[in-house]
Design an enzyme around this catalytic site. Structure first.
Site, PDB file in Angstrom:
ATOM      1  N   GLY A  16      60.491 -30.553  28.591  1.00  0.00           N
ATOM      2  CA  GLY A  16      60.954 -29.176  28.655  1.00  0.00           C
ATOM      3  C   GLY A  16      62.458 -29.102  28.615  1.00  0.00           C
ATOM      4  N   GLY A  18      65.997 -26.897  30.437  1.00  0.00           N
ATOM      5  CA  GLY A  18      66.503 -26.034  31.495  1.00  0.00           C
ATOM      6  C   GLY A  18      67.809 -25.397  31.107  1.00  0.00           C
ATOM      7  N   GLY A  19      68.439 -24.756  32.056  1.00  0.00           N
ATOM      8  CA  GLY A  19      69.666 -24.040  31.772  1.00  0.00           C
ATOM      9  C   GLY A  19      70.781 -24.920  31.275  1.00  0.00           C
ATOM     10  N   MET A  20      70.789 -26.196  31.668  1.00  0.00           N
ATOM     11  CA  MET A  20      71.911 -27.046  31.283  1.00  0.00           C
ATOM     12  C   MET A  20      71.486 -28.301  30.533  1.00  0.00           C
ATOM     13  SD  MET A  20      74.496 -26.791  34.521  1.00  0.00           S
ATOM     14  CE  MET A  20      73.340 -27.546  35.622  1.00  0.00           C
ATOM     15  N   GLU A  22      67.943 -30.926  28.746  1.00  0.00           N
ATOM     16  CA  GLU A  22      66.549 -31.147  28.384  1.00  0.00           C
ATOM     17  C   GLU A  22      65.972 -32.254  29.255  1.00  0.00           C
ATOM     18  OE1 GLU A  22      67.338 -32.129  24.312  1.00  0.00           O
ATOM     19  OE2 GLU A  22      66.719 -30.138  23.632  1.00  0.00           O
ATOM     20  N   VAL A  23      64.645 -32.202  29.423  1.00  0.00           N
ATOM     21  CA  VAL A  23      63.976 -33.186  30.278  1.00  0.00           C
ATOM     22  C   VAL A  23      62.943 -33.934  29.431  1.00  0.00           C
ATOM     23  CG1 VAL A  23      62.655 -33.547  32.378  1.00  0.00           C
ATOM     24  CG2 VAL A  23      64.299 -31.659  32.265  1.00  0.00           C
ATOM     25  N   LYS A  38      66.740 -36.453  32.548  1.00  0.00           N
ATOM     26  CA  LYS A  38      67.377 -35.172  32.244  1.00  0.00           C
ATOM     27  C   LYS A  38      68.714 -35.431  31.572  1.00  0.00           C
ATOM     28  CE  LYS A  38      68.552 -30.686  34.169  1.00  0.00           C
ATOM     29  NZ  LYS A  38      68.458 -29.805  35.329  1.00  0.00           N
ATOM     30  N   ASP A 131      68.792 -22.071  43.427  1.00  0.00           N
ATOM     31  CA  ASP A 131      67.965 -21.703  42.278  1.00  0.00           C
ATOM     32  C   ASP A 131      66.485 -21.989  42.550  1.00  0.00           C
ATOM     33  OD1 ASP A 131      67.513 -20.649  39.772  1.00  0.00           O
ATOM     34  OD2 ASP A 131      67.847 -22.536  38.727  1.00  0.00           O
TER      35      ASP A 131
END
Length: 984
Positions: A16, A18-20, A22-23, A38, A131
């Site tokens: 997936g 995220g905001g900063m 990829e994982v 990440k 968050d």
């Protein structure tokens, strides 16, 4: 270009973004294990701020070691690619789980408790996640939870060092995926760019809890801005609308986590975790017990008995829904829940083992009932005792409707004030405490202010309330907590559909809360009049009343009156509003208006709570009808019913200072001071009690004790002036005059007039009186002017200066024909010898005040006796005065003085001497009464009649000493000198 590997990690698949970054799912080729990798996106590596935050995640998370926090293996940088290697979680995100079937409450609580455990660990290290959202909560196949992505975590900063605009600046950027935090889960303070702490994570978790239970987010909107506005301004819809099976306790917990005022929210995640665990334990225990009781053998055994033989407690055990009040665990005993569960399991095993024995089955039923009763009682130990005090904080009103400001607190205070069990810290004492804390007396009592007051005053508990709304639907929450530990003692939440239902709903919540706080059901049933019936059903009327009480409590009586009158206009049967209005009029010496308001309050007394009925009745009997028997009866009931209420003790003390006995005044006054050591009136009444007993040093000590606590009143200075006068302390007298001169100049003139009168200085006394009258006229106080004129009339008549008396009385009565003025005018005229005009006033008093005890058993008999004595009917005068003996103390020495004169006229020197000696022996009853000095002359005459020349000479000498500076032309002084010369 597809990424194959980085460092020693071989990429397996993309998980997936995220905001900063990829994982990826990757394999650690060195250690042979799967990891989550990440990577910060390449296009962002040039942004120092984002790069710093990416690294911040690793540093923050790696500092934590907790089973519910994602484990960091490594962080690194290869060929400009920044990465973090973490443990791989074989499961789904909470977001994914939310897209599936609705979640059971037990699952919601299990996830929530694990998240709170992770946050507790982080907050202990001064790390705020920032968050919390479903995407950052992973759930393994076995239900174990991991909190991910501390990418926004930041060591808790000092407020003065915080960049309060950082979040605001970030949110207005237009590129996607760079907002610090996800708007839907942001706390109000976070969305506004304010400094934050761990309580922002509590808010975000509250949003997640709401979403898990209700299946929808609490704050929504078409745009990000709409969501933020909803977070800041709008209360979430009640969860019960979307999840009707969710228990009220859970909704209360969530709504407390979502309070917009950060100070009204849970203050630590540990508090939130504790409440979640208690709820889960209760639900788990209930479910297990239901399963045990539903077993086939257990059911079969019980089925052989009629339902009526099964104890009600056994039938209703599974319906128990209260969260036990927090208590310190007892090491030597298992928890009540554990004991109940184990007892039930034991009974089930015994029934299974002896299924054929009916006797044992019956025994089992009895044991079940006993266990239920015993352990339910143990599990419900009173949260408070009748020795504990509770402070009401101001309601948190997030509806935006000012009609709720102070109104609900006032209504709650009225309802809880009915309870003989609860000791509510009064509003007056709150104001005194605020002044002592150097705060404005009308400052809002928030959670923090309430806690500080509790700490200073030694108060155990504080009660906080809140109201929130969505359209015409409202949610009211009540929460009692331990002021020292912060532990929740009891809580209650109700809903109301429309404003007209709010007071009713608040009353129901308050009644339930009283039981949870430890009050007995019998007490609640007896003292549980509905708020809307005992106050008013009009919220606006209650609001006006609350505004009046605020001014009233601050002694701003004139400003309070319009609010009370407006409240009465809105509800003409608002009993307690009439009573408060009467009190204000009385304080302003508008006595007739006070009587009218008291009569209205008494007329509508059924619209008052039990406690307020007593206040209304006492006010009516004491200030309108004057029936002292009923006054005493009401006060005794008040004292017995509410033994921790200082007011009945204080009023009784005042009563005993008027009619005696003074030892009872001291007894009641001492208790009033103990119950409310911050009220000047209580100290004054206690001091007057000591003065009545002739214990002047003790009286002075009491008053000085009050002054040391910054408690002041004109009456207090007046009593200290009297003590200083008695003790010949000129400096002390001047000190009290100086203290009173600025605030009560007319009263300081009155004191000096009385002192001059006591010493036979008639001219000087009238000069002081004239100055006091001038000051009263400047203040437009007709009642005070009338009072001062009549004091002069009585003084002139007593000293034989009868010429001005008739004119002065007419002038005074033109200003006021209030009861006390009629009595004073009639007394002046009878002393002057004007029987006809005096009898007219006596008749008016009898007609207007037929039930008034003191008027009919003291004032009128004394004046009639004086008239008969003037006619030469000594025996008739004595007969008229016999019924007054019970209340002689209230007669300002006149019953004893006239009775003694009548005995002298009969030639009965012994009985005459006893009456005059009674005056001399009780100087403290009326320290500045001129009859004290004149009693020495009359006692000398009695001694002369008895042939005791030495005694007579001593009494004359004592009189001359007291009147050494007296006006030489006063007739009785001239006669005394002549009589004394004959003795020589």
């Amino acid at each position: 270009m597809e990424l194959k590997s980085i460092s020693r990690y071989r990429i397996l698949e993309k998980l997936g973004a995220g905001g900063m970054g990829e994982v990826y799912l990757a394999e650690d080729t060195k250690l042979g294990r799967k990891v989550a990798l990440k990577l910060l996106a390449e296009e962002l590596t040039q942004n120092r701020d984002r790069l710093s935050r990416f690294d911040q995640e690793a540093y923050a998370a790696s500092a934590l070691n907790h089973p519910n926090i994602l484990t960091i293996y490594e962080m690194g940088d290869e060929a400009g690619r920044h990465y973090i290697a973490t443990e791989f979680i074989d499961g789904v995100t909470l977001r994914k789980r939310l897209s599936g079937p609705p979640m059971e409450l037990s699952e919601v609580l299990d996830i929530a408790i694990q998240v709170t455990g992770a946050l507790e660990e982080a907050h202990a290290a001064r790390i705020v996640h920032r968050d919390i959202k479903p995407e950052n909560i992973m759930i393994r196949r076995n239900g174990h939870v991991k909190v991910l992505d501390f990418g926004l975590a930041k060591l808790t900063e000092r407020p003065e060092e915080a960049d309060t605009e950082a979040i605001t600046r970030a949110m207005v950027q237009t590129d996607a995926g760079v907002v610090l935090g996800t708007s839907q889960y942001m706390s109000p303070e976070q969305a506004r760019g304010k400094p934050i702490d761990g309580r922002t994570d509590i808010w975000s978790l509250g949003v997640v809890l709401y979403e898990m239970a209700a299946g929808r987010a609490p704050f929504t909107g078409e745009t990000k801005t709409d969501v933020i506005v909803a977070i800041a301004k709008i209360d979430p819809m009640p969860m019960a609308r979307f999840a009707p099976n969710v228990p009220p306790e859970f909704e209360w917990i969530v709504m407390k986590a979502l309070r917009k005022d950060v100070d009204e929210r849970y203050q630590t995640v540990k508090e939130l975790e504790s409440d979640l665990k208690k709820l889960k334990q209760r639900i788990d225990f209930q479910s297990e017990l239901e399963r045990s009781m539903a077993s086939e053998r257990f059911t079969g055994a019980l089925s052989s008995f009629p339902d009526t033989d099964i104890p009600a407690g056994a039938q209703q055990l599974s319906a128990h829904t209260s969260i036990p009040a927090p208590a310190k665990p007892t090491e030597s005993l298992p928890s009540a829940a554990q004991t109940r569960a184990s007892s039930a399991e034991y009974i089930v095993r015994e029934i299974k083992r002896h299924k054929t024995t009916a006797l044992l089955v019956g025994l089992a039923v009895v044991l079940i009932a006993a266990a239920i009763v015993f352990f339910s009682v143990r599990g419900k130990r009173p949260a408070l005792t009748d020795k504990d005090t509770i402070l009401l904080a101001d309601f948190v009103n997030t509806t935006g409707d000012p009609v709720f400001d102070d109104t609900l607190k006032q209504a709650l205070a009225v309802h809880l004030g009915q309870s003989p069990f609860l000791d509510i810290f009064s509003e007056d004492r709150v104001r005194d405490a605020l002044r002592f804390m150097e705060r404005a007396p009308d400052e809002r009592v928030t959670r923090d202010v309430a806690r500080e007051i509790c700490e200073r005053q030694g108060i155990k508990a504080m009660l906080l309330g809140s109201i929130s709304g969505m359209g015409s639907h409202y949610v009211i929450s009540l929460e009692a907590s331990n002021a020292q530990t912060g532990d929740i003692i009891a809580r209650e939440q109700v809903e109301a559909d429309g404003k007209e239902q709010i007071l009713k709903a608040l009353g129901q919540a308050a009644s339930k809360l009283r039981e949870k706080l430890g009050e007995s059901l019998s007490s609640i049933q007896k003292f549980d009049a509905p708020i809307e019936q005992v106050t008013t059903s009009s919220l606006e009327a209650l609001r006006q009343y609350s505004l009046g009480r605020e001014k009233h409590s601050d002694t701003k009586y004139r400003e309070a009156i319009p609010f009370y009158k407006h409240a009465i206009e809105l509800d003409e049967k608002f009993a307690i509003a009439y009573a408060r209005l009467a009190a204000c009029y009385n304080s302003l010496k508008q006595y007739e208006l006070s009587r009218e308001a008291s009569e209205k309050a008494y007329e509508y007394r059924d619209r008052a709570s039990e406690r307020e009925k007593l206040i209304v009745s006492w006010s009516y009997y004491g200030g309108v009808s004057g029936d002292w028997e009923k006054t005493d009866e009401t006060l005794q009931i008040w004292k017995r019913t509410y033994p921790r209420d200082w007011e009945p003790f204080n009023v009784l003390a005042n009563r005993y200072t008027l009619v005696g006995p003074f030892d009872k005044a001291v007894q009641e006054g001492t208790e009033a001071v103990r119950l409310n050591p911050k009220k000047a009136q209580a100290y004054v009444n206690l001091a007057v009690g000591f003065m009545g007993l002739g214990r002047f040093d003790e009286a002075k000590s009491v008053l000085k004790q009050a002054q040391a606590q910054k408690l002041e009143s004109a009456n207090m200075h007046g009593r200290l002036y009297q003590i200083a006068f008695i003790q010949g302390n000129a400096a002390g007298m001047k000190e009290e005059l100086d203290s009173a001169a600025a605030a009560k100049a007319d009263e300081s003139q009155m004191w000096q007039a009385q002192a001059a009168e006591f010493s036979g200085q008639l001219t000087k006394a009238n000069q002081f009186n004239d100055r006091a009258i001038e000051l009263a006229r400047l203040n437009d106080s007709k009642e005070t002017v009338a009072q001062l004129l009549l004091q002069q009339a009585i003084r002139d008549a007593t000293f034989g200066n009868c010429g001005p008396v008739a004119g002065i009385t007419q002038q005074a009565l033109a200003l006021s024909r209030e009861q006390a003025k009629l009595v004073a005018a009639a007394s002046a005229l009878t002393t002057y010898g004007q029987a006809g005009p005096a009898q007219s006033l006596i008749d008016e008093l009898s007609k207007r005040f037929p039930q008034d005890t003191l008027v009919n058993t003291i004032s009128i008999p004394v004046m009639r006796a004086q008239i008969e004595l003037g006619r030469g009917n000594a025996a008739q005068a004595i007969q008229l005065l016999e019924p007054t003996r019970r209340y002689d103390v209230a007669g300002e020495f006149w019953p004893q003085f006239i009775r003694g004169q009548a005995f002298l006229k009969q030639g009965n020197s012994a009985q005459a001497a006893a009456e005059f000696q009674n005056i001399i022996d009780h100087r403290g009853w009326y320290p500045l009464s001129p009859l004290y000095a004149l009693a020495h002359v009359q006692l000398a005459r009695a001694a002369t009649l008895n042939g005791d020349t030495a005694k007579a000479r001593k009494e004359y000498q004592d009189f001359f000493t007291l009147w050494k500076d007296a006006d030489p032309s006063i007739p009785i002084l001239i006669a005394a000198h002549q009589e004394y010369d004959k003795l020589k």
